[in-house]
Write a protein that holds these residues in place. Structure first.
Motif, PDB file in Angstrom:
ATOM      1  N   GLU A  79      53.970 -22.404  78.660  1.00 44.58           N
ATOM      2  CA  GLU A  79      54.017 -21.124  77.416  1.00 44.58           C
ATOM      3  C   GLU A  79      53.157 -20.933  76.431  1.00 44.58           C
ATOM      4  O   GLU A  79      52.462 -20.688  76.400  1.00 44.58           O
ATOM      5  CB  GLU A  79      55.585 -20.720  77.539  1.00 44.58           C
ATOM      6  N   PHE A  82      49.493 -21.366  77.832  1.00 44.87           N
ATOM      7  CA  PHE A  82      49.364 -19.761  77.848  1.00 44.87           C
ATOM      8  C   PHE A  82      48.570 -19.146  76.736  1.00 44.87           C
ATOM      9  O   PHE A  82      47.975 -18.316  76.994  1.00 44.87           O
ATOM     10  CB  PHE A  82      50.068 -19.888  78.901  1.00 44.87           C
ATOM     11  N   GLU A  83      50.042 -19.049  76.338  1.00 46.12           N
ATOM     12  CA  GLU A  83      50.014 -17.851  74.983  1.00 46.12           C
ATOM     13  C   GLU A  83      48.568 -17.783  74.283  1.00 46.12           C
ATOM     14  O   GLU A  83      47.386 -16.961  74.122  1.00 46.12           O
ATOM     15  CB  GLU A  83      50.634 -17.773  74.230  1.00 46.12           C
ATOM     16  N   LYS A  86      44.333 -16.958  76.757  1.00 41.01           N
ATOM     17  CA  LYS A  86      45.240 -16.148  77.454  1.00 41.01           C
ATOM     18  C   LYS A  86      44.202 -16.334  78.801  1.00 41.01           C
ATOM     19  O   LYS A  86      44.557 -15.741  80.359  1.00 41.01           O
ATOM     20  CB  LYS A  86      46.144 -15.161  77.033  1.00 41.01           C
ATOM     21  N   TYR A  89      43.611 -18.339  81.353  1.00 39.26           N
ATOM     22  CA  TYR A  89      44.532 -17.954  83.126  1.00 39.26           C
ATOM     23  C   TYR A  89      44.244 -16.372  83.435  1.00 39.26           C
ATOM     24  O   TYR A  89      44.380 -16.690  84.452  1.00 39.26           O
ATOM     25  CB  TYR A  89      45.257 -18.370  82.690  1.00 39.26           C
ATOM     26  N   HIS A 121      57.357 -21.734  85.518  1.00 40.44           N
ATOM     27  CA  HIS A 121      56.252 -21.701  84.743  1.00 40.44           C
ATOM     28  C   HIS A 121      54.743 -20.780  84.531  1.00 40.44           C
ATOM     29  O   HIS A 121      54.828 -20.101  83.919  1.00 40.44           O
ATOM     30  CB  HIS A 121      56.346 -23.299  83.800  1.00 40.44           C
ATOM     31  N   LEU A 122      54.547 -20.900  86.143  1.00 41.94           N
ATOM     32  CA  LEU A 122      53.800 -20.371  86.314  1.00 41.94           C
ATOM     33  C   LEU A 122      53.431 -19.718  87.645  1.00 41.94           C
ATOM     34  O   LEU A 122      52.183 -18.556  87.493  1.00 41.94           O
ATOM     35  CB  LEU A 122      52.618 -21.872  87.311  1.00 41.94           C
ATOM     36  N   THR A 124      54.974 -16.663  87.313  1.00 45.52           N
ATOM     37  CA  THR A 124      55.719 -15.089  86.099  1.00 45.52           C
ATOM     38  C   THR A 124      54.506 -15.820  84.602  1.00 45.52           C
ATOM     39  O   THR A 124      54.785 -16.423  84.343  1.00 45.52           O
ATOM     40  CB  THR A 124      56.368 -14.488  86.944  1.00 45.52           C
ATOM     41  N   TYR A 125      54.581 -15.265  84.445  1.00 42.42           N
ATOM     42  CA  TYR A 125      54.326 -14.689  82.494  1.00 42.42           C
ATOM     43  C   TYR A 125      55.519 -13.938  82.252  1.00 42.42           C
ATOM     44  O   TYR A 125      55.189 -12.238  82.810  1.00 42.42           O
ATOM     45  CB  TYR A 125      53.271 -15.101  81.812  1.00 42.42           C
ATOM     46  N   GLU A 127      55.254  -9.864  79.824  1.00 38.45           N
ATOM     47  CA  GLU A 127      53.760  -9.556  79.310  1.00 38.45           C
ATOM     48  C   GLU A 127      54.528  -8.660  78.573  1.00 38.45           C
ATOM     49  O   GLU A 127      54.746  -7.391  79.007  1.00 38.45           O
ATOM     50  CB  GLU A 127      53.007  -8.399  80.447  1.00 38.45           C
ATOM     51  N   GLU A 133      58.546  -9.599  83.149  1.00 33.80           N
ATOM     52  CA  GLU A 133      57.653 -10.397  83.505  1.00 33.80           C
ATOM     53  C   GLU A 133      56.916 -10.020  84.680  1.00 33.80           C
ATOM     54  O   GLU A 133      56.976  -8.985  85.648  1.00 33.80           O
ATOM     55  CB  GLU A 133      58.659 -11.328  84.855  1.00 33.80           C
ATOM     56  N   LEU A 136      51.844 -13.969  87.454  1.00 28.83           N
ATOM     57  CA  LEU A 136      50.311 -14.800  86.865  1.00 28.83           C
ATOM     58  C   LEU A 136      49.728 -15.553  88.084  1.00 28.83           C
ATOM     59  O   LEU A 136      48.680 -15.052  88.981  1.00 28.83           O
ATOM     60  CB  LEU A 136      51.240 -15.919  86.544  1.00 28.83           C
TER      61      LEU A 136
END
Length: 300
Positions: A79, A82-83, A86, A89, A121-122, A124-125, A127, A133, A136
């Motif tokens: 996470e 990703f942030e 972003k 990704y 972990h990959l 979804t994320y 938003e 969710e 992703l």
């Protein structure tokens, strides 16, 4: 288990991906995407990498990432990475949605060999602007290896990270991860690099390459493309066909391997200065292009 057996197992379990002389494929590895802290080696090159990857997306390339894409030894979870990156990704998501993204795990992202971890972990994320969710890299799969197989000639290219030839980074990766988190990451801020990494230890690098070359000789000179050592390699036809795409954490540049229209090339993307003093990201051809058919495999 010997390095030969580990490489044999990776080859047997590899995902097969068909290609032909119209295919366009870019290979990067060892991005080591981090959390944008002082220890994030990728941060210096992220704009170069994004520009290059967008170029390949716009020009219809498939993207194969040969391991150590995410730095999950220094960072506890995906996470934070990703942030920090972003936009990258989101671009990878576009490749994935068009079935143009192919992922291999390395020693620094070995946790991705567990499908449950990838799903958690990959897929979804969260938003923030939508407060929910969001998809992703849904249904993404990581592989230990990929075999590119030419649909007409049957010629194969074996793609893997290369840590199979490195005992401690294959079987002892959890121990190495512990050392990196508690010892080398704090020291890295002060410019002290991890001496156990083959990317920073020439003796280990040479050992890894020798083991993989030996495996290639025992397996009919199959063309092999790896990462792991961060050292670009582009053999001449007639030499042992071991290629290395380098890394995305070179000082102020990234290297990769292009396969396009039946030829292979080693390339570099870097920042260059125009005559008017402005900066631009440019592609530089380092080696090739060389026809893949010039690398002859032995008959079984």
């Amino acid at each position: 288990m010997s390095s030969d057996k580990r490489l044999n197992n990776a080859y047997k379990r590899a995902k097969t991906l068909a290609f032909d002389d119209t295919s366009k494929i870019i290979l990067f590895s060892d991005c080591h995407r981090g959390d944008n802290s002082f220890s994030d080696e990728f941060a210096n090159n992220r704009n170069i990498y994004y520009h290059a990857l967008k170029h390949y997306y716009n020009n219809g390339f498939q993207y194969c990432e040969l391991g150590d894409g995410d730095e999950l030894w220094e960072n506890l979870t995906f996470e934070a990475i990703f942030e920090a990156h972003k936009n990258i990704y989101m671009l990878m998501k576009r490749f994935h949605e068009e079935n143009r993204l192919h992922m291999i795990f390395g020693n620094h992202d070995m946790v991705y060999r567990n499908p449950a971890y990838v799903k958690k972990h990959l897929y979804t994320y969260f938003e923030p602007k939508d407060e929910k969710e969001t998809t992703l890299l849904d249904q993404l799969q990581f592989h230990e290896a990929i075999v590119l197989k030419h649909s007409e000639s049957g010629q194969e290219l074996f793609l893997t990270h290369g840590h199979q030839a490195d005992f401690m980074n294959y079987h002892g990766w959890r121990f190495n991860r512990f050392l990196v988190r508690v010892l080398w990451k704090p020291l890295q801020v002060w410019g002290i690099a991890d001496p156990t990494s083959p990317a920073r230890n020439n003796r280990e690098l040479i050992k890894v390459e020798k083991r993989i070359k030996r495996w290639i000789l025992r397996n009919n000179l199959i063309i092999t493309v790896m990462g792991h050592t961060h050292r670009p390699r582009f053999p001449e036809p007639g030499d042992i066909p071991l290629f290395n795409d380098g890394s995305c954490v070179h000082p102020r540049s990234i290297t990769g391997i292009e396969i396009e229209h039946g030829v292979i090339s080693l390339i570099k993307w870097q920042i260059a200065t125009k005559e008017d003093g402005t900066l631009q990201v440019v592609r530089v051809l380092l080696e090739g292009p060389q026809k893949l058919t010039d690398y002859k495999q032995n008959e079984d």
